[in-house]
Design an enzyme around this catalytic site. Structure first.
Site, PDB file in Angstrom:
ATOM      1  CE  LYS A   1      -2.434   0.408   3.681  1.00 30.24           C
ATOM      2  NZ  LYS A   1      -1.471   1.001   4.502  1.00 30.24           N
TER       3      LYS A   1
ATOM      4  CB  THR B   1       5.352   0.010  -2.267  1.00 31.93           C
ATOM      5  OG1 THR B   1       6.076  -0.566  -1.312  1.00 31.93           O
ATOM      6  CG2 THR B   1       5.892  -0.112  -3.692  1.00 31.93           C
TER       7      THR B   1
ATOM      8  CE  LYS C   1       2.304  -2.408   9.293  1.00 26.75           C
ATOM      9  NZ  LYS C   1       3.341  -1.309   8.579  1.00 26.75           N
TER      10      LYS C   1
ATOM     11  CB  ALA D   1      -4.720   1.400  10.796  1.00 26.50           C
TER      12      ALA D   1
ATOM     13  CD1 TRP E   1       8.903  -3.249  -4.270  1.00 24.38           C
ATOM     14  CD2 TRP E   1       9.477  -4.601  -5.703  1.00 24.38           C
ATOM     15  NE1 TRP E   1       9.887  -4.011  -3.573  1.00 24.38           N
ATOM     16  CE2 TRP E   1      10.460  -4.892  -4.752  1.00 24.38           C
ATOM     17  CE3 TRP E   1       9.508  -5.095  -7.131  1.00 24.38           C
ATOM     18  CZ2 TRP E   1      11.183  -5.943  -4.791  1.00 24.38           C
ATOM     19  CZ3 TRP E   1      10.516  -6.107  -7.194  1.00 24.38           C
ATOM     20  CH2 TRP E   1      11.319  -6.485  -6.098  1.00 24.38           C
TER      21      TRP E   1
END
Length: 556
Positions: free
Chosen positions: A71, A73, A105, A273, A409
């Site tokens: 996301k 990226t 993460k 989040a 990417w």
């Protein structure tokens, strides 16, 4: 391909003042933190306040899986693509936490050829914002315990202290601790707790504050404990507001850095989040809207968490109106949702794709409830087949969404041109009629249940006795009109991380409730979610090092 950190370290960065010039920001309006980082001055924010707003594009995603979604990226690559199309664009992103950086993460600087730099600085100490937030949080905790030690004039019930200390690190042994051991001068013995800094109410307050006056107003309202008679005790009651604000003075200012292709990036604030409201600061987003024609921002984890909180908390509080939403998915993640193990995701599997795409379907339906145009993008992997991508494209178009492949990417901004053009087309041709999911006047239970049923797909909600009691107390205190921030696992639409795809026939359980009176929302904790995460068996910290020249290795 090279690692993220190798790509980032080989990048030739522009001095930050040259990046600022792309947004018509003069050197006098920057506060420098070395060559490549700067804070935006309060004077700049005041000078640009009357500028017209640009278009606001939110990037969100399906539920995260071990297969990866990309996301951040995608957000960064989209911003770079707008630059290649000669659009005046800026990114508005969150700052990373040290907890996931050293845990499992990873950081939040993007990946491949779609990164913000300097990535090592961003993922580590950056400009010290998180340290300031940690210090302000713990200053309040120290003043609270000192007040009790010095005679407890406010008659605080030491069994009803709700303010927790914080640390920006995954450290599970600090979740539940005992403080005040020793002799009489060492304080009262009581149970205490730590949360991770990105779950602190101070973080939420910083990200929701318009200016210093608003910051101090919000800090004053923080509830730290209750008296023996049940009355709330606030930071203002402890005379803590001025000193906390002094610690946060510089942290309140948004930070400016750049992408690998020199697109300006305003990076500020970083609430999680899954356990907090998951959006960068209102100040940063509003500043970005005044400085550029297009602002690309993101909200953490899947759309069931980050996007919902972006819409129902941040946009509600700030009066923001998003113009378009980009929903990120990958073929690999959809197949994982369809039951394919991670080791077999590189093989074409149309049956699993068709089974797992229901996760994407639910997120599309959810976003459309907010009446904002949706563009779905597949973050491309070399193992994706034409049959797989064609199927996803057709699936999205059948549901009224635009679709584009993203190859940022691998190719940077050039790999995001198709997505950028699709977003521009959407901004020009489709109108956003944004609305929040529930009204302010709805009861707290009604708000929780609306999110659970409408966004998660739950049949209903159950509450622990403690949660029921706290919901009543918050309502009785006159805060029943607050929006709700639901803390749950990011891995599933439900509160059980093992339920992939689009779960059905389930209820969610509210285990704990508390009010963030300064931030202006009520937090409901679902299932087994923790506000202080732990490290994995083999933490990322084990592979990070620095050589004699000061070059960091192993950081992604």
């Amino acid at each position: 391909m090279k690692t993220d950190i190798e790509i980032a370290q080989e990048a030739v960065m522009l001095p930050v003042q040259e990046v600022a010039e792309k947004l018509n920001i003069s050197q006098d309006d920057l506060e420098f933190y070395g060559k490549y980082k700067a804070k935006l001055s309060d004077e700049l924010l005041k000078k640009t306040a009357e500028n017209p707003d640009g278009k606001l594009v939110l990037v969100t995603a399906i539920n995260p899986t071990p297969a990866g979604e990309g996301k951040t990226t995608t957000s960064i690559g989209l911003g770079q693509a707008f630059g290649l199309l000669d659009k005046k664009a800026v990114l508005a992103l969150r700052e990373p936490s040290l907890g996931p950086c050293f845990g499992i993460k990873g950081g939040a600087a993007g990946g491949g050829y779609a990164q913000v730099v300097p990535m090592e600085d961003l993922n580590l100490h950056f400009t010290g914002d998180f340290h300031a937030i940690t210090s302000a949080n713990n200053l309040l905790a120290a003043l609270l315990d000192n007040h009790i030690q010095q005679g407890n004039e406010l008659n605080i019930d030491t069994r009803q202290i709700v303010w927790k200390r914080c640390l920006d690190m995954n450290d599970r042994v600090l979740r539940n601790i005992v403080v005040g051991l020793g002799n009489k001068l060492d304080g009262f013995v009581r149970e205490d707790h730590f949360i991770i800094t990105v779950a602190s109410e101070i973080m939420a307050i910083l990200c929701l504050s318009e200016d210093m006056q608003d910051l101090k107003r919000r800090l004053a309202k923080i509830i730290v404990a209750y008296t023996v008679d049940g009355a709330p005790v606030t930071a203002e009651d402890l005379h803590a507001v001025g000193s906390m604000a002094a610690l946060l003075k510089d942290a309140l200012k948004p930070n400016l850095i750049q992408t690998l292709e020199h697109t300006p990036a305003i990076v500020h604030g970083g609430p999680f989040a899954n356990i907090a409201h998951g959006c960068n600061s209102i100040r940063a987003t509003k500043a970005a809207l005044k400085l550029a024609d297009i602002v690309v921002t993101e909200a953490g984890f899947g759309a069931d968490l980050g996007a919902e909180k972006f819409f129902d908390i941040k946009c509600r509080k700030a009066g923001l109106k998003p113009d378009c939403v980009v929903l990120v998915a990958t073929v690999r993640a959809l197949k994982y949702n369809g039951g394919v193990p991670k080791s077999e995701l590189s093989e074409e599997n149309m049956e699993a794709l068709k089974k797992g795409i229901v996760n994407l379907e639910k997120h599309i339906e959810n976003l459309q409830k907010y009446q904002v145009p949706v563009v779905v993008t597949l973050n491309s992997f070399v193992t994706d087949t034409k049959a797989e991508t064609d199927y996803v494209a057709g699936f999205c178009k059948e549901r009224g969404c635009e679709f584009a492949l993203s190859e940022v990417w691998e190719k940077g901004g050039a790999g995001g041109i198709a997505l950028a053009e699709k977003v521009l087309e959407t901004l020009e041709e489709k109108e956003s009629n944004f609305k929040v999911l529930y009204p302010d006047e709805a009861g707290l239970k009604e708000k929780i249940e609306t999110i659970a049923k409408e966004i998660y797909g739950a049949d209903g909600v159950t509450y622990s006795p403690a949660a029921e009691k706290e919901l009543k107390r918050i309502t009785d205190l006159g805060m029943g009109d607050f929006p709700v921030c639901l803390a749950k696992t990011q891995y599933s639409l439900s509160d059980d991380q093992n339920k992939l795809g689009r779960p059905k026939d389930f209820t969610v359980n509210v285990r704990e409730v508390y009010v963030s009176a300064g931030a202006g929302f009520v937090v409901a904790i679902l299932g087994a979610i923790m506000t202080m995460p732990g490290l994995p068996k083999v933490p990322a910290a084990n592979r990070i090092d620095v050589d004699e020249s000061g070059c960091i290795t192993g950081l992604f």
